[in-house]
Scaffold this active site. Structure first.
Site, mmCIF file in Angstrom:
data_model
loop_
_atom_site.group_PDB
_atom_site.id
_atom_site.type_symbol
_atom_site.label_atom_id
_atom_site.label_comp_id
_atom_site.label_asym_id
_atom_site.label_seq_id
_atom_site.Cartn_x
_atom_site.Cartn_y
_atom_site.Cartn_z
ATOM 1 N N GLU A 1 0.641 -81.717 17.329
ATOM 2 C CA GLU A 1 1.232 -82.411 16.928
ATOM 3 C C GLU A 1 3.152 -83.376 16.738
ATOM 4 O O GLU A 1 3.476 -82.068 17.542
ATOM 5 C CB GLU A 1 0.273 -82.160 15.780
ATOM 6 C CG GLU A 1 1.446 -82.927 14.220
ATOM 7 C CD GLU A 1 0.001 -84.279 14.017
ATOM 8 O OE1 GLU A 1 0.663 -84.709 15.156
ATOM 9 O OE2 GLU A 1 -0.347 -84.116 12.999
ATOM 10 N N ASP A 2 3.207 -83.617 16.090
ATOM 11 C CA ASP A 2 4.744 -84.144 16.165
ATOM 12 C C ASP A 2 5.259 -83.758 15.514
ATOM 13 O O ASP A 2 6.197 -82.773 15.580
ATOM 14 C CB ASP A 2 4.339 -86.026 16.709
ATOM 15 C CG ASP A 2 4.063 -86.847 15.119
ATOM 16 O OD1 ASP A 2 3.657 -85.783 14.381
ATOM 17 O OD2 ASP A 2 4.152 -87.939 14.447
ATOM 18 N N ASP B 1 4.863 -82.460 7.805
ATOM 19 C CA ASP B 1 5.759 -82.311 6.418
ATOM 20 C C ASP B 1 4.500 -81.874 5.648
ATOM 21 O O ASP B 1 4.698 -80.736 5.095
ATOM 22 C CB ASP B 1 5.761 -84.081 6.496
ATOM 23 C CG ASP B 1 6.308 -84.740 5.901
ATOM 24 O OD1 ASP B 1 6.624 -83.852 5.265
ATOM 25 O OD2 ASP B 1 5.965 -85.971 4.763
ATOM 26 N N PHE C 1 13.648 -88.453 6.779
ATOM 27 C CA PHE C 1 12.881 -88.806 7.681
ATOM 28 C C PHE C 1 13.291 -89.149 8.854
ATOM 29 O O PHE C 1 14.044 -90.013 9.025
ATOM 30 C CB PHE C 1 12.107 -90.379 7.006
ATOM 31 C CG PHE C 1 11.355 -90.774 7.691
ATOM 32 C CD1 PHE C 1 10.062 -90.145 7.250
ATOM 33 C CD2 PHE C 1 11.880 -92.045 8.757
ATOM 34 C CE1 PHE C 1 8.626 -91.275 8.496
ATOM 35 C CE2 PHE C 1 10.913 -92.328 9.411
ATOM 36 C CZ PHE C 1 9.359 -92.151 8.986
ATOM 37 N N ARG D 1 10.224 -95.168 18.478
ATOM 38 C CA ARG D 1 9.318 -94.468 19.945
ATOM 39 C C ARG D 1 9.848 -93.791 20.584
ATOM 40 O O ARG D 1 9.826 -92.677 21.084
ATOM 41 C CB ARG D 1 7.698 -94.653 19.617
ATOM 42 C CG ARG D 1 6.744 -94.309 18.592
ATOM 43 C CD ARG D 1 5.857 -94.729 18.823
ATOM 44 N NE ARG D 1 4.838 -95.069 17.878
ATOM 45 C CZ ARG D 1 3.954 -94.530 16.915
ATOM 46 N NH1 ARG D 1 4.880 -93.328 16.449
ATOM 47 N NH2 ARG D 1 3.890 -95.139 15.710
HETATM 48 P P1 5GP Z 1 2.034 -84.481 6.564
HETATM 49 O O1 5GP Z 1 0.521 -85.340 6.559
HETATM 50 O O2 5GP Z 1 2.355 -83.723 7.205
HETATM 51 O O3 5GP Z 1 2.164 -85.187 5.428
HETATM 52 O O4 5GP Z 1 2.055 -85.784 7.216
HETATM 53 C C1 5GP Z 1 1.651 -85.879 8.751
HETATM 54 C C2 5GP Z 1 2.427 -87.130 9.433
HETATM 55 O O5 5GP Z 1 2.771 -87.922 8.553
HETATM 56 C C3 5GP Z 1 2.798 -86.931 10.583
HETATM 57 O O6 5GP Z 1 2.018 -86.941 12.010
HETATM 58 C C4 5GP Z 1 3.513 -88.402 11.007
HETATM 59 O O7 5GP Z 1 3.107 -89.292 11.445
HETATM 60 C C5 5GP Z 1 4.229 -88.690 9.277
HETATM 61 N N1 5GP Z 1 5.477 -88.270 9.228
HETATM 62 C C6 5GP Z 1 6.202 -86.919 8.406
HETATM 63 N N2 5GP Z 1 6.869 -87.294 8.435
HETATM 64 C C7 5GP Z 1 7.310 -87.804 9.390
HETATM 65 C C8 5GP Z 1 8.821 -88.525 9.224
HETATM 66 O O8 5GP Z 1 10.243 -87.683 9.086
HETATM 67 N N3 5GP Z 1 9.286 -89.484 10.903
HETATM 68 C C9 5GP Z 1 7.950 -89.905 11.104
HETATM 69 N N4 5GP Z 1 7.876 -91.475 12.127
HETATM 70 N N5 5GP Z 1 7.071 -89.177 10.510
HETATM 71 C C10 5GP Z 1 6.551 -88.552 9.743
#
Ligand code: 5GP
Length: 177
Positions: free
Chosen positions: A102-103, A106, A155, A168
């Protein structure tokens, strides 16, 4: 360092060299941990594609790759936790050693969904490798087995991560200031 890209000012948080070194370290660790196992790298599109492409080249254990596309309902910078699968695996992962790549984690809501979805497919093991973790925003606990970097609540964009589908292709990770 600050750069001007597409009329935006972007501050570099993790340079290309910093990313390269850490990804190599993660790959070396995974090579040891997955030696003799049946590793399936489960790449979550689209944000993880650059990370996964670099990481897999540092893993010496034999592996196969599967891709999963997810879209979450919510605004552009925060997920609602309601996740829809837009692209599913092409092969069953039953009795195989699945590593989710996973990238960023959050709030943790997307990962919680993914872990539940994949656990139902009865893999031999299920672990998570995330490039980034933002603990300040965590809303649910999810086990993260491998973490590249812990970052503050910004972010971030680049190295696969987007802002409105752009940025990207930046070779570093930065934030728009
Ligand atoms: P979560 O469900 O943990 O809140 O978020 C996961 C997804 O939200 C990540 O896979 C990503 O696609 C997006 N995301 C969360 N934080 C960031 C951020 O700082 N930058 C970007 N570009 N995407 C984010």
């Amino acid at each position: 360092m600050r750069l001007n890209i597409n009329d935006r000012t972007v501050e570099v948080l993790l340079s290309e060299e910093t990313l390269r070194q850490r990804v190599a370290e993660l790959g070396a660790q995974l090579s040891v941990d997955y030696a003799g196992k049946d590793l399936v790298m489960l790449v979550v599109l689209k944000g993880s594609m650059l990370f996964a492409a670099d990481l897999c080249r540092h893993i010496t254990a034999p592996l196969s790759m599967e891709f999963m596309g997810l879209s979450s309902y919510g605004d552009s910078t925060e997920t609602s936790g309601e996740v829809q699968v837009t692209l599913d695996l092409t092969k069953p992962v039953k009795h195989r050693d699945v590593l989710i790549v996973e990238d960023i984690v959050d709030t943790g809501l997307t990962m919680r969904y993914l872990l539940k979805n994949l656990a139902a497919r009865e893999p031999a093991s299920l672990k998570v490798c995330t490039l980034l973790e933002k603990p300040e925003r965590k809303r649910v606990e999810v086990p993260l087995d491998y973490v590249g970097f812990v970052i503050p609540d910004h972010f971030v964009i680049g190295y696969g991560l987007d802002l409105d589908q752009k940025f990207r292709n930046l070779p570093f990770i930065g934030r728009v200031v």
